[in-house]
Design a protein around this motif. Structure first.
Motif, mmCIF file in Angstrom:
data_model
loop_
_atom_site.group_PDB
_atom_site.id
_atom_site.type_symbol
_atom_site.label_atom_id
_atom_site.label_comp_id
_atom_site.label_asym_id
_atom_site.label_seq_id
_atom_site.Cartn_x
_atom_site.Cartn_y
_atom_site.Cartn_z
ATOM 1 N N ASP A 104 0.866 -1.181 0.000
ATOM 2 C CA ASP A 104 0.000 0.000 0.000
ATOM 3 C C ASP A 104 0.902 1.230 0.000
ATOM 4 O O ASP A 104 0.854 2.063 0.911
ATOM 5 N N TYR A 163 -0.263 4.874 0.776
ATOM 6 C CA TYR A 163 -0.966 5.178 2.027
ATOM 7 C C TYR A 163 -0.362 6.429 2.662
ATOM 8 O O TYR A 163 0.860 6.515 2.838
ATOM 9 N N THR A 208 1.007 8.790 5.333
ATOM 10 C CA THR A 208 1.486 8.765 6.719
ATOM 11 C C THR A 208 1.889 10.179 7.139
ATOM 12 O O THR A 208 2.182 11.030 6.296
ATOM 13 N N LEU A 212 3.524 6.011 2.289
ATOM 14 C CA LEU A 212 4.160 4.938 3.048
ATOM 15 C C LEU A 212 5.436 4.446 2.378
ATOM 16 O O LEU A 212 6.442 4.199 3.054
ATOM 17 N N GLY A 218 -2.632 -3.548 11.430
ATOM 18 C CA GLY A 218 -1.920 -2.298 11.240
ATOM 19 C C GLY A 218 -1.814 -1.502 12.521
ATOM 20 O O GLY A 218 -2.444 -1.808 13.536
ATOM 21 N N TRP A 256 0.740 2.381 9.341
ATOM 22 C CA TRP A 256 -0.231 1.961 8.326
ATOM 23 C C TRP A 256 -1.406 1.280 9.015
ATOM 24 O O TRP A 256 -1.245 0.631 10.048
ATOM 25 N N ASP A 281 -5.228 -0.689 7.663
ATOM 26 C CA ASP A 281 -6.077 -1.045 6.520
ATOM 27 C C ASP A 281 -7.539 -0.716 6.833
ATOM 28 O O ASP A 281 -8.371 -1.590 6.989
ATOM 29 N N ARG A 303 -7.740 6.807 6.749
ATOM 30 C CA ARG A 303 -6.660 7.273 5.882
ATOM 31 C C ARG A 303 -6.438 8.782 6.023
ATOM 32 O O ARG A 303 -5.347 9.282 5.730
#
Length: 345
Positions: A204, A207, A209, A242, A274, A284, A286, A291
């Motif tokens: 991912d 993603y 962060t 990520l 995660g 992270w 999921d 998000r």
């Protein structure tokens, strides 16, 4: 001289706030239970905020600013009742927002917690909302710092230290449980040419962060205390995909280990979650609803003096802490789980 009271001040963020405030020349007092020593130059006062009179030792003074990191509304109610100050600095959290992405400080908040003391992590966001409300209704100015993920030296959770540590200590292809062990090593145990260790990572890479170094957050909080910044501020690091964050962790570790991306669905099947907890991958999670945690709009804090260091610097500086730690890390995969996932994925 500016007098600052830190409620806490002997661990991680509170300690760094106290240290930087003393370094800046302020008169700093920490009230805490005494489970750890305060920084050098800080006046320590013993007090237990779980007790109704826990603030009595500092209640007879007037403070230019009070810095608080509590989770519990009852602590805030007692501080407002018992302490004399011109300004509050409260470290809240991005968890106060209703789920969303790209949030600024005007975004909707969760309903406030109606109790006095949170007892489960599900109450964390609502409890911080209740704390915010109590400080904002105190009749004095208040900095409400909605922090994201905090990392750096002293991060006992391991969320900022796991990735540089894992890249520094990958499960070697010679590990008896590693899937490459039998394929790339001969009977004599000699390593095959070009065989590099791998590190389990979520597949991912985009993603979002965000991580703020504890030293950068503390510096801004000291500024907020002295300048009496009023209102809510999102205070976290810049949004970093990520994949880029993992590359920074590998760079900080000086590692040649290769990321082994594994689809989130397969990670779940293998018992890997995660963010935090046993057999987890930090930075992270999921969950589409979460998000937005790494995409907070921090322009207001940046305009008020927030400066954040490069992520690779935080990873590099937290690695010695991870190498020396004695307590178990609260996230990540241990070597056995890492090898198992590499084998079974």
């Amino acid at each position: 001289m500016t007098r600052i009271l830190v409620l806490g001040g002997t661990a991680f963020l509170g300690r760094e706030v106290a240290r930087q405030a003393v370094t800046a020349g302020y008169d700093v007092t920490c009230l805490a239970r005494g489970s750890a020593p305060p920084p050098e130059g800080v006046m320590f006062v013993a007090g237990d905020r779980d007790e109704d009179d826990g603030l009595h030792a500092v209640a007879g003074h007037r403070w230019d600013a009070v810095v608080d990191v509590t989770l519990h509304p009852v602590h805030v109610h007692r501080a407002v009742r018992d302490l004399e100050t011109d300004h509050w600095v409260f470290v809240s959290t991005a968890n106060v927002y209703e789920p969303g992405a790209g949030l600024d400080e005007s975004a909707p908040l969760l309903e406030p917690f109606t109790g006095e003391r949170m007892s489960a992590m599900e109450e964390y966001g609502p409890a911080k909302v209740a704390c915010e409300e109590a400080y904002r209704q105190s009749g004095r100015t208040a900095t409400i710092a909605r922090a994201g993920l905090i990392g750096g030296p002293g991060d006992v959770s391991g969320r900022s230290g796991y990735w540089p540590w894992r890249f520094a200590h990958p499960v070697h292809p010679g590990h008896p449980m590693h899937p490459m062990h039998h394929h790339e090593y001969g009977e004599a145990g000699q390593r095959a040419e070009g065989a590099l260790p791998e590190v389990v990572v979520p597949d991912d890479p985009d993603y979002p962060t965000a991580l703020i170094d504890v030293r950068d957050l503390a510096g801004w909080l000291v500024r907020a205390a002295t300048e009496k910044l009023d209102g809510a501020y999102n205070v976290t690091g810049p949004t970093v995909p990520l994949g880029q964050a993992l590359a920074a962790a590998a760079e900080a570790a000086g590692s040649r280990a290769r990321p082994r991306p594994i689809p989130p669905a397969r990670l779940a099947e293998l018992g890997v979650s995660g963010w935090m907890g046993p057999a987890s991958l930090p930075l992270w999670i999921d969950d589409p609803a979460l998000r937005g945690f790494g995409t907070l709009d921090t322009r207001r804090a940046v305009g008020s003096g927030l400066v954040t260091r490069p992520l690779v610097e935080t990873f590099r500086d937290v690695l010695p802490f991870e190498e020396a730690r004695q307590d178990p890390r609260r996230c990540g995969l241990d070597d056995a789980d890492e090898a198992r996932v590499l084998r079974e994925a």
